[in-house]
Design a protein around this motif. Structure first.
Motif, PDB file in Angstrom:
ATOM      1  N   ALA C 277       0.809  -1.223   0.000  1.00 24.83           N
ATOM      2  CA  ALA C 277       0.000   0.000   0.000  1.00 24.83           C
ATOM      3  C   ALA C 277       0.843   1.275   0.000  1.00 24.83           C
ATOM      4  O   ALA C 277       0.420   2.306  -0.505  1.00 24.83           O
ATOM      5  N   TRP C 278       2.035   1.190   0.558  1.00 27.87           N
ATOM      6  CA  TRP C 278       2.775   2.419   0.803  1.00 27.87           C
ATOM      7  C   TRP C 278       4.167   2.387   0.184  1.00 27.87           C
ATOM      8  O   TRP C 278       4.882   1.402   0.259  1.00 27.87           O
ATOM      9  N   ASN C 279       4.524   3.512  -0.413  1.00 19.62           N
ATOM     10  CA  ASN C 279       5.827   3.663  -1.052  1.00 19.62           C
ATOM     11  C   ASN C 279       6.538   4.839  -0.409  1.00 19.62           C
ATOM     12  O   ASN C 279       5.959   5.915  -0.268  1.00 19.62           O
ATOM     13  N   GLU C 280       7.797   4.645  -0.059  1.00 23.27           N
ATOM     14  CA  GLU C 280       8.510   5.736   0.588  1.00 23.27           C
ATOM     15  C   GLU C 280       8.944   6.755  -0.467  1.00 23.27           C
ATOM     16  O   GLU C 280       9.450   6.392  -1.529  1.00 23.27           O
ATOM     17  N   VAL C 281       8.745   8.016  -0.194  1.00 19.63           N
ATOM     18  CA  VAL C 281       9.263   9.069  -1.058  1.00 19.63           C
ATOM     19  C   VAL C 281      10.779   9.085  -0.874  1.00 19.63           C
ATOM     20  O   VAL C 281      11.271   9.090   0.264  1.00 19.63           O
ATOM     21  N   PRO C 282      11.560   9.063  -1.948  1.00 23.66           N
ATOM     22  CA  PRO C 282      13.022   9.018  -1.794  1.00 23.66           C
ATOM     23  C   PRO C 282      13.560  10.277  -1.126  1.00 23.66           C
ATOM     24  O   PRO C 282      12.943  11.345  -1.176  1.00 23.66           O
ATOM     25  N   GLU C 283      14.677  10.126  -0.509  1.00 24.21           N
ATOM     26  CA  GLU C 283      15.420  11.254   0.061  1.00 24.21           C
ATOM     27  C   GLU C 283      15.583  12.336  -0.999  1.00 24.21           C
ATOM     28  O   GLU C 283      15.795  12.044  -2.165  1.00 24.21           O
ATOM     29  N   SER C 284      15.486  13.611  -0.546  1.00 24.88           N
ATOM     30  CA  SER C 284      15.746  14.754  -1.425  1.00 24.88           C
ATOM     31  C   SER C 284      14.916  14.712  -2.702  1.00 24.88           C
ATOM     32  O   SER C 284      15.460  14.756  -3.820  1.00 24.88           O
ATOM     33  N   SER C 285      13.642  14.606  -2.531  1.00 21.43           N
ATOM     34  CA  SER C 285      12.793  14.634  -3.712  1.00 21.43           C
ATOM     35  C   SER C 285      11.454  15.272  -3.376  1.00 21.43           C
ATOM     36  O   SER C 285      11.173  15.567  -2.218  1.00 21.43           O
ATOM     37  N   TYR C 286      10.680  15.536  -4.419  1.00 19.95           N
ATOM     38  CA  TYR C 286       9.353  16.081  -4.195  1.00 19.95           C
ATOM     39  C   TYR C 286       8.406  15.518  -5.238  1.00 19.95           C
ATOM     40  O   TYR C 286       8.828  15.101  -6.322  1.00 19.95           O
ATOM     41  N   GLY C 287       7.142  15.508  -4.912  1.00 22.34           N
ATOM     42  CA  GLY C 287       6.147  15.000  -5.826  1.00 22.34           C
ATOM     43  C   GLY C 287       5.038  16.013  -6.049  1.00 22.34           C
ATOM     44  O   GLY C 287       4.846  16.926  -5.239  1.00 22.34           O
ATOM     45  N   VAL C 288       4.347  15.849  -7.157  1.00 23.33           N
ATOM     46  CA  VAL C 288       3.207  16.710  -7.476  1.00 23.33           C
ATOM     47  C   VAL C 288       2.013  15.808  -7.786  1.00 23.33           C
ATOM     48  O   VAL C 288       2.142  14.873  -8.577  1.00 23.33           O
ATOM     49  N   VAL C 289       0.910  16.102  -7.159  1.00 21.00           N
ATOM     50  CA  VAL C 289      -0.329  15.391  -7.435  1.00 21.00           C
ATOM     51  C   VAL C 289      -1.308  16.394  -8.014  1.00 21.00           C
ATOM     52  O   VAL C 289      -1.471  17.494  -7.475  1.00 21.00           O
ATOM     53  N   ARG C 290      -1.940  16.019  -9.123  1.00 24.48           N
ATOM     54  CA  ARG C 290      -2.965  16.904  -9.697  1.00 24.48           C
ATOM     55  C   ARG C 290      -4.164  16.063 -10.076  1.00 24.48           C
ATOM     56  O   ARG C 290      -4.042  14.858 -10.303  1.00 24.48           O
ATOM     57  N   PRO C 291      -5.353  16.690 -10.129  1.00 22.33           N
ATOM     58  CA  PRO C 291      -6.570  15.904 -10.380  1.00 22.33           C
ATOM     59  C   PRO C 291      -6.505  15.157 -11.704  1.00 22.33           C
ATOM     60  O   PRO C 291      -6.907  14.011 -11.802  1.00 22.33           O
ATOM     61  N   GLU C 292      -6.001  15.842 -12.735  1.00 20.42           N
ATOM     62  CA  GLU C 292      -5.864  15.144 -14.007  1.00 20.42           C
ATOM     63  C   GLU C 292      -4.392  14.993 -14.355  1.00 20.42           C
ATOM     64  O   GLU C 292      -3.560  15.796 -13.953  1.00 20.42           O
ATOM     65  N   GLY C 293      -4.084  14.022 -15.121  1.00 18.13           N
ATOM     66  CA  GLY C 293      -2.697  13.821 -15.548  1.00 18.13           C
ATOM     67  C   GLY C 293      -1.945  12.964 -14.564  1.00 18.13           C
ATOM     68  O   GLY C 293      -2.399  12.686 -13.459  1.00 18.13           O
ATOM     69  N   GLU C 294      -0.777  12.533 -15.004  1.00 17.97           N
ATOM     70  CA  GLU C 294       0.057  11.665 -14.183  1.00 17.97           C
ATOM     71  C   GLU C 294       0.651  12.434 -13.012  1.00 17.97           C
ATOM     72  O   GLU C 294       0.964  13.619 -13.131  1.00 17.97           O
ATOM     73  N   ASP C 295       0.817  11.737 -11.913  1.00 14.14           N
ATOM     74  CA  ASP C 295       1.590  12.311 -10.816  1.00 14.14           C
ATOM     75  C   ASP C 295       3.056  12.346 -11.240  1.00 14.14           C
ATOM     76  O   ASP C 295       3.482  11.623 -12.126  1.00 14.14           O
ATOM     77  N   GLU C 296       3.811  13.204 -10.583  1.00 12.67           N
ATOM     78  CA  GLU C 296       5.233  13.326 -10.912  1.00 12.67           C
ATOM     79  C   GLU C 296       6.067  13.219  -9.648  1.00 12.67           C
ATOM     80  O   GLU C 296       5.622  13.575  -8.579  1.00 12.67           O
ATOM     81  N   MET C 297       7.306  12.798  -9.840  1.00 16.98           N
ATOM     82  CA  MET C 297       8.269  12.884  -8.763  1.00 16.98           C
ATOM     83  C   MET C 297       9.608  13.328  -9.325  1.00 16.98           C
ATOM     84  O   MET C 297      10.020  12.889 -10.403  1.00 16.98           O
TER      85      MET C 297
END
Lengths: 303, 303, 303, 303
Positions: C277-297
């Motif tokens: 269920a859960w994935n760790e966000v890597p060190e020194s990174s950021y993600g973007v979630v938006r209603p449409e389109g792919e998420d990014e990291m």
């Protein structure tokens, strides 16, 4: 001790019975400062007919009749330099802990304050009195346009004092500015320099009448009280008459029997209507109360 | 004073080092009672390594490791019969007012309690200690199935005492039942009758093991502590060894130097790991501490 | 939208399953950010086995296991730009109002935060999330030596933003610095410039590793989450796997049926132990979630 | 639905413009009940000139002008039977969370209450509205001599309801008595039987005029409001005129544009001075508001 060149006036005598000032209060706190023979706090906070706690529900002088946005008390104990300060965010009138403490703490010097906010957050760190080491400070009044002036005033605080600022009020900022300007060595001068800075900063931002204050400050021994406003229409401030005089005037008033002859009270609003009990502090002046020696009253002006 | 026929045992000696009981706690408070030479509260509430305030965040013994649902202190002052009681609903560990009071109040007899609730409301009137006149009561434990038993227990409270019940806890109900059964004249007997009523009422409602309690109660002079549970698996309760013994065992422990030789501490969980400092109160027993004379420990059984 | 030159990575895939970082936390909050089909808040705040509210009593990852020093939630409603923010100073686990709101508010985008303080005041204005216009910000971490750095950081805040600072936390200061540096136009860049300033200011004051942060920020539509620390040993941060994948892995888990396929969760600590269920966000990174389109990291570094 | 034999009167028409009653209030709350097209709570709680929140600082009708001892709101949402109830112990006027909720919650039926206590504890469980299942109850008034009557009244509560009583107020006791007497099936009759019991119990204890009440109660669909006192000098109670009438009388009042034509408001004190807007509920009567069909007003008498 003070550098004020004006001839010392007695603190007690009957000056200052001036007309009520035309108050345009944006907010309106109430406070009480006591110095004298150690006394149970509740004798002053709860017993008088128009006590400070009663004023939290029904203040008479001022725009806001309710002071329900927090309260605080600070008291000194014999073997402790630093005062105890208890503050909370609810109304004083229903606070059971305040009543318990007042009913069991005896102190020779204490402050009490009830707050009325019209903007800054209702939180413990915005409640008076403020403390720094053995010093306490409380205030009724406001810096006009404080949001506009706040950053410039904050920059003027001594960098090593800056991290001690915990709240968001003008009152706490005034305290740290006074500390910056030497409160611990020269209270009158430090408050005058603080007042001067506030007024200059106000003018730079187009605020004509920046300062409105009645302030009490103490080091645990002496007690200073200031009444000043840029517009010379300051909030009310009163000091008590000699208790021995009052007792001879009102031999039947039970309340007075618990008050020692050396008691000095400074209050933003009289506790009750006892004729002869209260003297208004004149506009633009300050007084000093000390355990020994005569009280003094002097003129006050910003520097 | 007590009607207990069992031969008085000394309060201090080294019994009760029994195995940890198997605790199925539904909630788990912590408390401390002090009697002895007047002491600054913070010397016991904050200074020990595993102090009561530290236990509010990190209790070791019991299911709930956090006791963050309110706290209370009650203390006696020389010329006052009735104790001061200060209670609040936040966690003790971050409460600034508690720290201020503890740092400035000196008392020969005080209670302190930190609460963990799993159901009844987090409100001041549910915080311990409870007070009636000059009596104080605090409790760690629970009445099993209290919602079921509450009405019957409430009916058993003396009608003139009933209106004094302000909260909704089993602990306060136990206090008013003990008062109903003569706490002021015969503490041991009153608590025994209260415990008996709770167990009988439990059985009527199908609750086999209704009572789980460690209780401290005082009239401002003497101090009683009870450890009992229907199942004979009571919450932990400890009393301190003689301070002079401890000082000779641990001459280098700074903390002890502030504690007078006549100090008596009763606690639900030891403050720190000092070897020899703490003795477990045996299952189904109670102790009496008084300013003069030997401490006592006796067997306890419901009536 | 971002100026980050690194090739966009999918938000979801399985990177970042690194070893637990060696946390030297001075304090340790917990937070949760949700974006997706409108959901009743309690479905995420209370129902999961190891829910955020449960974490307020029993967090697993970190030095402080209790997060009882206040909490906050912020949620968006369809026809309102600005989110509602409700914050209070007691523990989340016993707060009835939080439970009521969570049980009756449905929102497509909300933040929730539980606080553990080890110094700054427990007051509403220090609770997360912080709000400015339609933006919200919440944080787990600390600026090392913040009292030392606070004044310099405060001076860097844009003067017209300065009066909006109400509390005394590093977290709120970071928010206003990010706003100063263009958060509303370029979130990634603004946070990078804020982080750079904090690190430079730290070095000027002899603080080698000034920043430790996991931050969530949103404008009500998109959601950014950052994981970074000067020492590259950042607090944990996790994002949820695709719900449709989870549902096929765990067709029997009731909890998942209330979660829509488009749900995105970012959390400082996983809610429960559901495998996959859960994935760790890597060190020194950021993600973007938006209603449409792919998420990014993307990779993240201070500027 | 009601068993009241008196001919139904219309709820709206212009009776009840009687003289102000001679109020000997020991305490004096204020409340507002809304039924109609879903509305943002703040449109009624904050926007009117003399709004309920303004009344918390400056009530006009009654002995106590301040209602600062807690507040509560309860609202229904479409797919939920049970209302959300949010209550807190501080003054409403400075509560930020109340403002946030009011600014983001839309509901077709809600209650709001501000409390003034002169005795019972200021705690969440003493704040209105009270809830049982899908029912809500709020009250302005008092049972005279309640401490004396409390035990007898408590005994009259149905045993399975008894454990639900969490606070110590007369208002909550009245609610549980009404539930005991069939509130869910026959609201008018249940309230009449509750009132009768209170008066009889009062007389048994020498209290001549035991009851003083204005009560609002709802099941989430219909809304009942009662005005009654043993002495026939009941607290004020008003209902709003038809909004379409008001709009034609005051086409320029912006506030009215946000109010739908089907809006029904029942309030303890008018919101503002709009001529024609408010009608006093007559002494000893009750009204029923339902989404469809005419409103009703009937005589009320205890049974």
């Amino acid at each position: 001790m003070t550098r004020d060149a004006s001839p010392p006036a007695r603190w007690v005598p009957g000056g200052g019975r001036g007309a009520r000032s035309d108050q345009k209060a944006v907010h309106m706190c109430r406070w009480l400062a006591y110095s004298g023979t150690p006394i149970l706090l509740e004798n002053l906070l709860y017993r008088p007919v128009h006590s400070l706690i009663d004023q939290s529900l029904h203040a008479r002088m001022g725009v806001e009749t309710t002071n329900g946005d927090g309260f605080g008390i600070g008291w000194y104990m014999p073997d402790k330099d630093s005062p105890a300060v208890v503050r909370d965010i609810g109304p004083a009138w229903s606070d059971r802990n305040l009543r318990e403490i007042a009913g069991h703490v005896v102190s020779p010097l204490f402050f009490a304050h009830i707050r009325a906010s019209t903007g800054t957050a209702v939180q413990q760190t915005n409640c008076h009195p403020f403390r720094y080491g053995r010093w306490m400070w409380m205030h009724n009044g406001a810096i006009e346009g404080f949001p506009l002036l706040r950053r410039d005033l904050a920059l003027a605080v001594r960098p090593d004092l800056f991290p001690h600022i915990e709240g968001s009020t003008d009152s706490e900022m005034m305290f740290y500015l006074a500390l910056t300007f030497g409160l611990e060595d020269d209270p009158r001068g430090a408050v005058a320099r603080m007042a001067g800075l506030v007024e200059r900063t106000g003018r730079q931002h187009g605020v004509a009448h920046a300062l409105q204050m009645t302030v009490a400050v103490t080091d645990g021994v002496r007690l200073w009280a200031f009444r000043y406003s840029t517009q010379r229409q300051s909030r009310s401030l009163f000091y008590s008459s000699r208790v021995e005089t009052l007792k001879s005037l009102h031999p039947d008033v039970a309340f007075l029997r618990d008050i020692a002859d050396d008691a000095r009270l400074i209050v933003s609003e009289p506790l009750g209507d006892l004729p002869g009990a209260w003297n208004e502090v004149p506009e633009s002046s300050y007084g000093v109360v000390r355990p020994e020696g005569e009280d003094e009253m002097h003129a006050f002006a910003p520097e």
